[in-house]
Each structure stands twice: as C-alpha cells, then as structure tokens.
Design a protein around this motif. Sequence first.
Motif: not given
Length: 336
Positions: A293-298, A16-26
């Motif tokens: 759990p989701g994540a947007t940082k390695p 879900a966070p990879l869909g730009n949840m809460f912020r624009a993820v590069p």
Amino acid sequence: MKLREIIPDRIGFGTAPLGNMFRAVPDDEARATVQAAWDEGIRYFDTAPLYGAGLAELRLGQVISQQPRDAYVLSSKVGRIILDEEEVGARDLGEKGALFEHGRKNKIVHEWTAEATERSLEGSLTRLGVDRLDIVWVHDIAQDFHGDAWLQKFEEARTGAFRVLSRLRDQGVIRAWGLGVNRTEPIELTLALDEPQPDGFLLAGRYTLLDHEHALQRLLPMAAEQGVGMVVGGPYSSGILAGGTHFEYADASPEIVEKVRRIREITDRYAVSIKAAALQFSLAHPVSVAAVPGATKPSRIAEDIAAVQEKIPAGFWVDLRQSGLVSPQAPLPEGA
C-alpha cells in the motif's frame, strides 16, 4: 530466486503517492512518511521512475540511502527514462493521463529496449542514491497504457528488457525480475513463454476485494503451478477501500461506491476495519508474497501494519462470501 526468499515481510511500502499522485505532497510530509515506514519496521520499498517523473525515487532515496543497504529490499521499474528537459504539453499516459499532473515536469521517454533498460536502471540508481536494486519490474506493458499497441510494446520488452534483466539476474547484479502491471494478460503471456522466466510479478489493483475474479481464472493458477510469487499493488483499489473516493485512479463509479457500502455493512457488523479486510484478503492467496500500500501521511503506516495484524472473525469472511462480495474461488484468510 523465489520472491518469498527475498521480501522479508508481508507488507511493504509503495511510493506512487510520493510522486504527487492526485495532489502536491510537501517535501517534508513525504520525507516524514518514508521515515515513519522505516521506523515502524517496513523493510521492503517499491518505486518507479514514472511516479512523478522521478520524484518518488528522489524522495525515497533521501531516507533509505542513509540506511545500511543490506538492511532492506528495494524494487524499481524499467520502461521509462527521465530526461532533464521539461515536457511541453500534456503527457500521454493512456487511460491515466492526469495521474501525476502535480509531479515533476521532466520529459519521460517510454521505451523497453535493451539500451533503454540499462539507461532506466542507471537513472533509478542515481535518483535513489544506492548502488543496486534487489528486484526490477518491467513496467506497464499493458492495455491501459498502450491500447491495441500493447502487444507491440510487449514484444519490445521481450527482446529487450526481459533479456537484459535475465542476464543481470544470472550475473547476481539483481536478485529477481518480473512484470509490474495493472492487467493480467501481459503476465499470462510472459508465463507462457519458452524463455528465461520471471521470478514474480507486481499486479496492481487486480487482486483486491473489489476486483479479483479475472485474476483467479487463469493468471493465479498459472503462477501457482510455476511457483511464481505475486506482490499485490494497490490493495485499497486506489483508495476507496481506505476511506478515499478513487477507484482505478479516478473517481469511483456509483456501482463501486455501492459495492463498498455493502462491504462496510459487514465490516461494521463485525467491528472490523475495512483496511484490514482489504489487506488480509489480498494476502490470503497462496501466490501472494506481500502487499505494498502507498501513503503520504506518516500515520497511515501504523494503520497499515495494524490492519495486517488485526484479528478478523471467521464469520466475517463467511458472510462476505455468502453475500456474493468475494468469488467462490478466492482463498480466504486462515480460519475462515
């Protein structure tokens, strides 16, 4: 087929966070995070068309479509069709209207009929760049998205998506199906049906350290009796159990912030990671098969794996229980 026979590990990766949840993820950060999950040995991935209007599926597919298809387990969801045309105006996502405001602008059709289910699946396979899904969840036929109309949506899914997915499972096209929701009632209603039964369910946010009593009352006993497994979504309660400020996809209330502070007092006393406490609690119920759990940082991936493996003293769980922070009915991790 039982979920335990399909999902290889106790921890997966939620996108879900990879869909730009809460912020624009590069894009490069998103790709690196999925690659880190693969490199760390994660082999169960969960996604959905809703996440950023197909953005999460596209980003996930860039990495996993390059891997041997039999080497991992993949689940996505039905109920949303992503169109090429762009949305005009604000999206109607019930209580979660601004959740993916940084995602793609493509128009989303919300429909759970048989025809829409087939279209949803085709779209997911195309975006992911794969030839099949292992598990398919019927997404969000619950109160948080539809209010009083949720039963109407449930009936649409019962006569549409449920039957299509049951047929596809029987034909061996998919291995399992179930519901992916943020509320317990739709799953309870499904388990009570005298129809082809789901193989499991993904319950987001309702079996966590902060919110689990309602699930323990009716849903989890029903699931245990029927041998139906649970994937725990949102084990960090939208982030506040992992150092963030969100609960239920919004800013946490003062009451929730205070409850987390009390939990942290005990984790600090025992030198326990609050992420470890959160994940291990969610996995301790016999019905729990895995957490995603989701994540947007390695770097978060290694943290999650370490959290599952961390040794937590039995006294920690005893103190948590005696402090009234977990239900007396909640199973605690082994040794507590």
